[in-house]
Design an enzyme around this catalytic site. Structure first.
Site, mmCIF file in Angstrom:
data_model
loop_
_atom_site.group_PDB
_atom_site.id
_atom_site.type_symbol
_atom_site.label_atom_id
_atom_site.label_comp_id
_atom_site.label_asym_id
_atom_site.label_seq_id
_atom_site.Cartn_x
_atom_site.Cartn_y
_atom_site.Cartn_z
ATOM 1 C CE LYS A 36 -121.292 63.502 64.892
ATOM 2 N NZ LYS A 36 -120.772 63.787 63.547
ATOM 3 N NE ARG A 131 -115.943 63.287 58.400
ATOM 4 C CZ ARG A 131 -116.860 63.566 59.321
ATOM 5 N NH1 ARG A 131 -116.528 63.629 60.610
ATOM 6 N NH2 ARG A 131 -118.110 63.790 58.975
HETATM 7 C C1 PLP Z 1 -121.006 65.027 63.357
HETATM 8 C C2 PLP Z 1 -121.386 65.640 62.086
HETATM 9 C C3 PLP Z 1 -122.048 66.868 62.097
HETATM 10 C C4 PLP Z 1 -122.302 67.657 63.356
HETATM 11 O O1 PLP Z 1 -121.105 68.189 63.814
HETATM 12 P P1 PLP Z 1 -121.051 69.172 65.090
HETATM 13 O O2 PLP Z 1 -119.680 69.704 65.095
HETATM 14 O O3 PLP Z 1 -121.379 68.320 66.265
HETATM 15 O O4 PLP Z 1 -122.070 70.218 64.852
HETATM 16 C C5 PLP Z 1 -122.428 67.391 60.872
HETATM 17 N N1 PLP Z 1 -122.196 66.731 59.721
HETATM 18 C C6 PLP Z 1 -121.579 65.542 59.678
HETATM 19 C C7 PLP Z 1 -121.354 64.888 58.364
HETATM 20 C C8 PLP Z 1 -121.144 64.955 60.862
HETATM 21 O O5 PLP Z 1 -120.518 63.775 60.808
#
Ligand code: PLP
Length: 378
Positions: A36, A131
């Site tokens: 992302k 969250r």
């Molecule tokens: C962005 C995200 C991740 C990845 O997080 P990082 O800290 O970049 O490894 C994993 N799970 C969810 C649900 C996310 O939104």
């Protein structure tokens, strides 16, 4: 070369991924590579897949569609709850999505039935970071309602910590999630294929213990890209922390007083920059601003200090060094600065491809995504 530009070394990112995939595999934990931060850049996805991630995760369907359009056929997970208004696209392009709402599951089901597809679902559990997630005490009832929704396969549960409130994904939280998985399995008599423990903040804990728990997957973005543990902001051993850098060009360099003069009110972005310092210093302006980066997330060499930024100007102090107009300064970025840099249309992205891994010829550095390049490897 064009400035400002983001230089992405996909060989280092490949190596980082490889190190994490290998060490987590020894703990029976698979890695979903998260794209992302790079808006689903297909070259990044390919580097992660070449390094052994089991699939790609992205939070936005647009990014998943971009990767599909580039010919990536690997399993794709939408790691944010789908918008009801996008369920058709989600079912079409993602194999799995993370979910917390029955209404959305029903909408996904209708979309899946229309196209005679099945859609995999991982239920996110709220474990205290506040969250996304179903409250643990509501999980059983939720599963009872969700497990027979047509064309929807409940394939796992997961948690996300250390994002909204910095709650640690420690061994207690992981064993709580494992117990929930086991509880659902014994209650309903099915096997959960995926128990996904979290994000980059989970790495240290996963590598240091808790082998007996049921966690068998992590979703990793930041650690792969920046080589850092987001929970402690410390480098992770064995990973490159310089895979990505930002280069900006100097448009003004002058010795100026350290303190502003005149009647001081608010500046363009709120706080007035009060400086009590006396004397002059070399102040340098770079053609880069808040529209492109988070100025608090940039680190230059030790003699370079970021003083502030407006929309289009980044002001740095360069100590006793005077930089020529037209010269370039390179910065490291934190995750917040990276996100903005990637989404800024004013920043050119350059990717150097991994070495010796079925790379297209003549493309050590490619600055434009042509359709040909995207299809060539791996
Ligand atoms: C962005 C995200 C991740 C990845 O997080 P990082 O800290 O970049 O490894 C994993 N799970 C969810 C649900 C996310 O939104």
């Amino acid at each position: 070369m064009t400035a400002p530009r983001l230089e992405v070394d996909l060989e280092k990112i490949f190596q980082n991924t490889s190190v994490l995939v290998t060490s987590l595999r020894a703990r029976n934990i698979s890695v979903t590579g998260v794209t992302k931060a790079f808006m689903g850049e297909p070259r990044l996805a390919r580097a992660l897949l070449a390094a052994g991630v089991i699939g790609i995760g992205d939070s936005r369907i647009e990014n998943i569609e971009a990767m599909r359009a580039a010919g990536i056929t690997a399993p794709m997970t939408l790691i944010r709850s789908p918008m009801q208004s996008q369920v058709d696209r989600v079912v079409e392009h993602a194999d799995i999505s993370f979910n917390t709402e029955l209404d959305v599951l029903n909408a996904l089901s209708i979309a899946a039935r229309k196209t005679r597809k099945r859609h995999g679902v991982v239920l996110m559990v709220e474990m205290g970071d506040l969250r996304e997630g179903i409250m643990p005490e509501d999980l059983e009832q939720f599963v009872r309602a969700a497990r027979h929704i047509p064309n929807i396969d409940l394939i796992g549960i997961g948690a996300n910590l250390a994002c909204q409130n910095g709650v640690s994904p420690d061994s207690e939280k992981m064993s709580e999630l494992s117990h929930l998985a086991e509880f659902l399995e014994t209650t309903f008599g099915f096997v959960l294929e995926i128990v996904t423990g979290g994000n980059s903040s989970n790495i240290q804990g996963s590598l240091s213990g808790g082998e007996k728990d049921r966690i068998n997957n992590l979703r990793l973005g930041e650690a792969i890209l920046l080589g850092l543990d987001p929970f402690s902001r410390q480098p992770i051993e064995g990973l490159f922390t310089n895979a990505i850098s930002l280069v900006a060009e100097v448009i003004e360099a002058k010795a100026k007083p350290l303190a502003p003069w005149g009647n001081i009110g608010q500046s363009a972005f709120g706080k007035s920059p009060v400086s009590e310092r006396e004397g002059n210093a070399f102040q340098t302006i770079l053609a880069l601003g808040r529209q492109d980066i988070d100025p608090d997330g940039l680190t230059g060499t030790p003699e370079i200090k970021v003083l502030g930024a407006s929309s289009d100007h980044l002001i740095v102090e360069t100590g006793s060094r005077r930089l020529a107009v037209g010269s370039e300064i390179t910065f490291k970025l934190n995750y917040s600065a990276l996100l903005r840099a990637v989404t800024s249309p004013f920043i050119t992205k350059t990717y150097s491809l991994p070495k010796n891994r079925r790379i297209p010829e003549n493309s050590e550095v490619c600055t434009h995504r042509t359709a040909e390049e995207l299809h060539k490897w791996p």
